[in-house]
Design a protein around this motif. Sequence first.
Motif, mmCIF file in Angstrom:
data_model
loop_
_atom_site.group_PDB
_atom_site.id
_atom_site.type_symbol
_atom_site.label_atom_id
_atom_site.label_comp_id
_atom_site.label_asym_id
_atom_site.label_seq_id
_atom_site.Cartn_x
_atom_site.Cartn_y
_atom_site.Cartn_z
ATOM 1 N N ALA A 242 0.837 -1.214 0.000
ATOM 2 C CA ALA A 242 0.000 0.000 0.000
ATOM 3 C C ALA A 242 0.866 1.257 0.000
ATOM 4 N N LYS A 243 1.924 1.272 0.806
ATOM 5 C CA LYS A 243 2.818 2.428 0.888
ATOM 6 C C LYS A 243 3.551 2.656 -0.426
ATOM 7 N N SER A 244 4.047 1.566 -1.018
ATOM 8 C CA SER A 244 4.788 1.662 -2.286
ATOM 9 C C SER A 244 3.895 2.211 -3.401
ATOM 10 N N ASN A 245 2.658 1.727 -3.465
ATOM 11 C CA ASN A 245 1.719 2.181 -4.505
ATOM 12 C C ASN A 245 1.322 3.646 -4.301
ATOM 13 N N LYS A 246 1.172 4.015 -3.031
ATOM 14 C CA LYS A 246 0.798 5.408 -2.715
ATOM 15 C C LYS A 246 1.916 6.368 -3.135
ATOM 16 N N GLU A 247 3.167 5.977 -2.858
ATOM 17 C CA GLU A 247 4.321 6.812 -3.226
ATOM 18 C C GLU A 247 4.441 6.981 -4.740
ATOM 19 N N LYS A 248 3.949 5.981 -5.491
ATOM 20 C CA LYS A 248 4.023 6.051 -6.956
ATOM 21 C C LYS A 248 2.767 6.693 -7.549
ATOM 22 N N GLY A 249 1.821 7.035 -6.675
ATOM 23 C CA GLY A 249 0.579 7.642 -7.146
ATOM 24 C C GLY A 249 -0.339 6.656 -7.835
ATOM 25 N N ALA A 250 -0.157 5.364 -7.537
ATOM 26 C CA ALA A 250 -0.986 4.318 -8.159
ATOM 27 C C ALA A 250 -2.248 4.080 -7.341
ATOM 28 N N LYS A 252 -5.140 2.025 -5.221
ATOM 29 C CA LYS A 252 -5.060 1.027 -4.163
ATOM 30 C C LYS A 252 -5.211 -0.364 -4.766
ATOM 31 N N SER A 253 -4.326 -1.251 -4.365
ATOM 32 C CA SER A 253 -4.343 -2.607 -4.912
ATOM 33 C C SER A 253 -3.627 -3.545 -3.952
#
Length: 400
Positions: A242-250, A252-253
């Motif tokens: 969740a943190k990695s995706n948030k940092e990339k602006g992706a 939620k998955s």
Amino acid sequence: MKKFHFCSIIVCAFLLSLSSFSQTRKELEKKRSELKKEIEQVNSLLFKTKKQKSNALDDLKDLNQKISIRERLIETIELEAKELDKEIKKNKKQLDNYNKELKTLKESYSDMVVKTHKSKSLQSKTMFLLSSESFYQAYKRVKYMQQYNDFRKQQGEEIIVKTKEVEKLNDSLLDRKKIKIRLISEEKSNKEEIESDKKEQEKLISTIKNQESKYKKTLIDKQKEEKKVAAKIDKLIREAIAKSNKEKGAKKSAEFSLNAEEKVLLANFEQNKGNLPWPVKGIITRKFGVQPHPTFPGININSTGLHIAAQENSDARSIFNGKVLIIQKHSDGKRSVYVQHGNYISVYNSLENVYVKKGDAIKTGEKLGRIFTDKVTGKTKLSFVLYKNTTRLNPSDWIQ
């Protein structure tokens, strides 16, 4: 000449057949060697360590593993001995045929020599030629004598070749008989070892049965603790995704959103399935997945990864290129290192100290930390877990 050519074909066919036998036996010989090394490892890693306190359940599990390997070793020795029997029988049969052929050749050659001697006593080669009625007949007689001499020479050479083949087969037969004697001796020794281990196995089973409720409680408590640890690991991975995706602006998955470089790493990781190095050199003491407990019917063990016993002071090493995603510290002071490889995560549990930090780029085989050695049992074990996103995988499918 045709007879000589035919014999050569027989020899070639025999050698090819022998090669196919040897190949099978070579595979069994290799397997036997590997199993012997595995037993040495089991003895070294699980039985030579000094124990301050013994746990009958753990001791029984270790002993069962050693007995299982030794049973496979005995089975392999028996199969190898059967293959040797086939080779010995085939060699004996071929040796009989060769000896018969050699005897026929020698008898034929002996008859030819006697006839030649008799013909020389009756008339010389010169008289044989001078008695020719024409030049053409004399020429034919010269050619005949040359062919006769060539034939004698060929038969002599054929006897030499056949004699060498007989000697070679005799040596081969003796070698195989010696190997078989060694195998029988090795099998006897292993059967004696396994009998001794089984007596110890019976004692441990008796000890456990006498205190069944105590051991069952210890086992169930241990399983509950392992379940909590597994749930915490799962949670940490979900949070990291969740943190990695948030940092990339992706969006939620439950899966990692990967950039181009991470996709390349992912592809390389998947291409190496089945060929990845071990995280530590040792032996697997617990496999992945749900397995029935060997002593208590109705109780299953759910293993989230592989438990690998190693030598004391061993280091856990990364199975592939990647980056350090998480460094986790447990309540008992042990640590875990999580390495991300695209959307795969390898987890190295039960480390007493760590050599890397979060965010570090990691290379295949790089040391991550020293594996914890239990001062009570004297054993050094790494718990190794593999994920694809949040799904646990069987590490055995991925490592060599």
